[in-house]
Scaffold this motif. Structure first.
Motif, PDB file in Angstrom:
ATOM      1  N   GLY A  96       0.793  -1.233   0.000  1.00  0.00           N
ATOM      2  CA  GLY A  96       0.000   0.000   0.000  1.00  0.00           C
ATOM      3  C   GLY A  96       0.817   1.269   0.000  1.00  0.00           C
ATOM      4  O   GLY A  96       0.348   2.320   0.472  1.00  0.00           O
ATOM      5  N   HIS A  97       2.040   1.201  -0.522  1.00  0.00           N
ATOM      6  CA  HIS A  97       2.837   2.429  -0.611  1.00  0.00           C
ATOM      7  C   HIS A  97       2.074   3.462  -1.431  1.00  0.00           C
ATOM      8  O   HIS A  97       1.367   3.117  -2.380  1.00  0.00           O
ATOM      9  CB  HIS A  97       4.190   2.118  -1.266  1.00  0.00           C
ATOM     10  N   SER A  98       2.240   4.735  -1.106  1.00  0.00           N
ATOM     11  CA  SER A  98       1.442   5.767  -1.802  1.00  0.00           C
ATOM     12  C   SER A  98       1.728   5.791  -3.301  1.00  0.00           C
ATOM     13  O   SER A  98       0.864   6.163  -4.087  1.00  0.00           O
ATOM     14  CB  SER A  98       1.690   7.137  -1.196  1.00  0.00           C
ATOM     15  N   GLU A  99       2.923   5.377  -3.701  1.00  0.00           N
ATOM     16  CA  GLU A  99       3.200   5.327  -5.155  1.00  0.00           C
ATOM     17  C   GLU A  99       2.382   4.232  -5.820  1.00  0.00           C
ATOM     18  O   GLU A  99       1.988   4.351  -6.977  1.00  0.00           O
ATOM     19  CB  GLU A  99       4.715   5.143  -5.393  1.00  0.00           C
ATOM     20  N   ARG A 100       2.098   3.169  -5.117  1.00  0.00           N
ATOM     21  CA  ARG A 100       1.226   2.113  -5.662  1.00  0.00           C
ATOM     22  C   ARG A 100      -0.220   2.612  -5.692  1.00  0.00           C
ATOM     23  O   ARG A 100      -0.955   2.352  -6.635  1.00  0.00           O
ATOM     24  CB  ARG A 100       1.314   0.829  -4.807  1.00  0.00           C
ATOM     25  N   ARG A 101      -0.599   3.335  -4.645  1.00  0.00           N
ATOM     26  CA  ARG A 101      -1.969   3.869  -4.624  1.00  0.00           C
ATOM     27  C   ARG A 101      -2.142   4.875  -5.763  1.00  0.00           C
ATOM     28  O   ARG A 101      -3.141   4.867  -6.476  1.00  0.00           O
ATOM     29  CB  ARG A 101      -2.244   4.573  -3.279  1.00  0.00           C
ATOM     30  N   GLN A 102      -1.137   5.722  -5.954  1.00  0.00           N
ATOM     31  CA  GLN A 102      -1.232   6.831  -6.914  1.00  0.00           C
ATOM     32  C   GLN A 102      -1.041   6.381  -8.369  1.00  0.00           C
ATOM     33  O   GLN A 102      -1.810   6.764  -9.234  1.00  0.00           O
ATOM     34  CB  GLN A 102      -0.137   7.830  -6.540  1.00  0.00           C
ATOM     35  N   PHE A 103      -0.008   5.596  -8.629  1.00  0.00           N
ATOM     36  CA  PHE A 103       0.327   5.275 -10.028  1.00  0.00           C
ATOM     37  C   PHE A 103      -0.250   3.940 -10.499  1.00  0.00           C
ATOM     38  O   PHE A 103      -0.265   3.662 -11.689  1.00  0.00           O
ATOM     39  CB  PHE A 103       1.852   5.246 -10.227  1.00  0.00           C
ATOM     40  N   PHE A 104      -0.671   3.099  -9.579  1.00  0.00           N
ATOM     41  CA  PHE A 104      -1.173   1.781  -9.975  1.00  0.00           C
ATOM     42  C   PHE A 104      -2.588   1.531  -9.446  1.00  0.00           C
ATOM     43  O   PHE A 104      -3.025   0.389  -9.353  1.00  0.00           O
ATOM     44  CB  PHE A 104      -0.189   0.686  -9.514  1.00  0.00           C
ATOM     45  N   SER A 105      -3.253   2.622  -9.101  1.00  0.00           N
ATOM     46  CA  SER A 105      -4.674   2.599  -8.716  1.00  0.00           C
ATOM     47  C   SER A 105      -4.998   1.590  -7.627  1.00  0.00           C
ATOM     48  O   SER A 105      -6.053   0.946  -7.664  1.00  0.00           O
ATOM     49  CB  SER A 105      -5.547   2.287  -9.941  1.00  0.00           C
ATOM     50  N   GLU A 106      -4.126   1.434  -6.677  1.00  0.00           N
ATOM     51  CA  GLU A 106      -4.437   0.497  -5.590  1.00  0.00           C
ATOM     52  C   GLU A 106      -5.407   1.130  -4.610  1.00  0.00           C
ATOM     53  O   GLU A 106      -5.138   2.185  -4.052  1.00  0.00           O
ATOM     54  CB  GLU A 106      -3.151   0.080  -4.854  1.00  0.00           C
ATOM     55  N   THR A 107      -6.514   0.459  -4.418  1.00  0.00           N
ATOM     56  CA  THR A 107      -7.518   0.958  -3.467  1.00  0.00           C
ATOM     57  C   THR A 107      -7.272   0.308  -2.098  1.00  0.00           C
ATOM     58  O   THR A 107      -6.542  -0.681  -1.987  1.00  0.00           O
ATOM     59  CB  THR A 107      -8.924   0.562  -3.935  1.00  0.00           C
ATOM     60  N   ASP A 108      -7.951   0.831  -1.105  1.00  0.00           N
ATOM     61  CA  ASP A 108      -7.857   0.236   0.238  1.00  0.00           C
ATOM     62  C   ASP A 108      -8.304  -1.232   0.205  1.00  0.00           C
ATOM     63  O   ASP A 108      -7.760  -2.066   0.929  1.00  0.00           O
ATOM     64  CB  ASP A 108      -8.745   1.008   1.225  1.00  0.00           C
ATOM     65  N   GLU A 109      -9.274  -1.542  -0.647  1.00  0.00           N
ATOM     66  CA  GLU A 109      -9.795  -2.913  -0.716  1.00  0.00           C
ATOM     67  C   GLU A 109      -8.749  -3.865  -1.319  1.00  0.00           C
ATOM     68  O   GLU A 109      -8.575  -4.988  -0.847  1.00  0.00           O
ATOM     69  CB  GLU A 109     -11.086  -2.956  -1.543  1.00  0.00           C
TER      70      GLU A 109
END
Ligand code: PGA
Length: 252
Positions: A96-109
């Motif tokens: 859940g690194h913010s770069e994964r959230r930001q660039f790879f659309s990782e959601t909390d789910e």
């Protein structure tokens, strides 16, 4: 007392040879110094895992991947599963690194699914959370981090939550050279411990390491790590230079 942890996050940097040289330097330091008080983790690219696991003294240094697939196995071309990571001898995964959230659309789910796969494969997750600059400016930082934590890890039971390391990494501090002030970081870490205590128990909240990440350098690490709820750091840029990373380990 919680042991301090210094974790490097190499991100998408170093080819294998350079990565191995970096790991060798840190390993040499770890092996030749008896007065190291921090747990050391190296978060390396997938391609380096097996080699680095076999380069370092695993009684002194642990090895982490930086991500894993959200599915267990199967027709997911290009993905790397938690089970594959486990089979290299690595023990941790940054999730859940913010770069994964930001660039790879990782959601909390999606992140929650990855956390479950870490646990299932007996890997320790380093779970990242943190607000953007806009969210902080709008004073939503506690709310944002609480939601990330609630969905990402608070479904775990009492036993499994203790396998998690939390890393608070305000997005505005990552790679920018602007770290959160020790006061800002402490305030959030205290909040994370408070919600963990309310959800589980004080005893559990007191055991879980909460690392700070975002422009940690040798010259600001001391003030940050002195804060009562900051249990070490997740280090990006400065983990790519052996001397800087070692200086940060020495601060503890
Ligand atoms: P930084 O990165 O130390 O380069 O700010 C931290 C991180 O992204 O984990």
């Amino acid at each position: 007392m919680r042991k301090k942890i210094i974790a490097g996050n190499w991100k998408m940097n170093t080819c294998l040879k350079k990565g191995q040289e970096l790991a060798e330097k840190i390993n040499l330091y770890a092996k030749s110094n008896t007065n190291i008080y921090a747990g050391i983790i190296l978060g390396v690219p997938f391609t380096h895992l097996y080699k680095i696991v076999n380069t370092v003294d695993l009684t002194k240094i642990s090895v982490a991947a930086q991500n894993c697939a959200s599915e267990e196995s199967g027709a997911y071309t290009g993905e790397v599963s938690a089970g594959m990571i486990k089979s290299t001898g690595a023990n941790y995964i940054i999730i859940g690194h913010s770069e994964r959230r930001q660039f790879f659309s990782e959601t909390d789910e999606i992140i929650a699914k990855k956390i479950n796969l870490c646990i299932k494969n007996e890997l320790f997750p380093i779970f990242c959370c943190g607000e953007s600059l806009q969210e902080r400016n709008e004073s939503k930082h506690f709310e944002v981090v609480e939601k990330q934590i609630n969905t990402g890890i608070f479904h775990l039971d009492k036993f499994n939550i203790e396998q998690v390391i939390i890393a608070y990494e305000p997005v505005w501090a990552i790679g920018t050279g602007v770290n959160a002030s020790p006061g800002q970081a402490q305030e959030m870490h205290e909040y994370i411990r408070k919600i963990t205590s309310e959800k589980y128990s004080k005893a559990i909240a007191d055991k879980i390491p909460v690392l700070y990440g975002g422009s940690v350098k040798p010259d600001n690490a001391g003030e940050l790590f002195k804060q009562p709820d900051i249990d070490g750091g997740l280090i990006g840029g400065a983990s790519l230079k052996a001397d800087d990373f070692i200086e940060i380990i020495k601060v503890v």
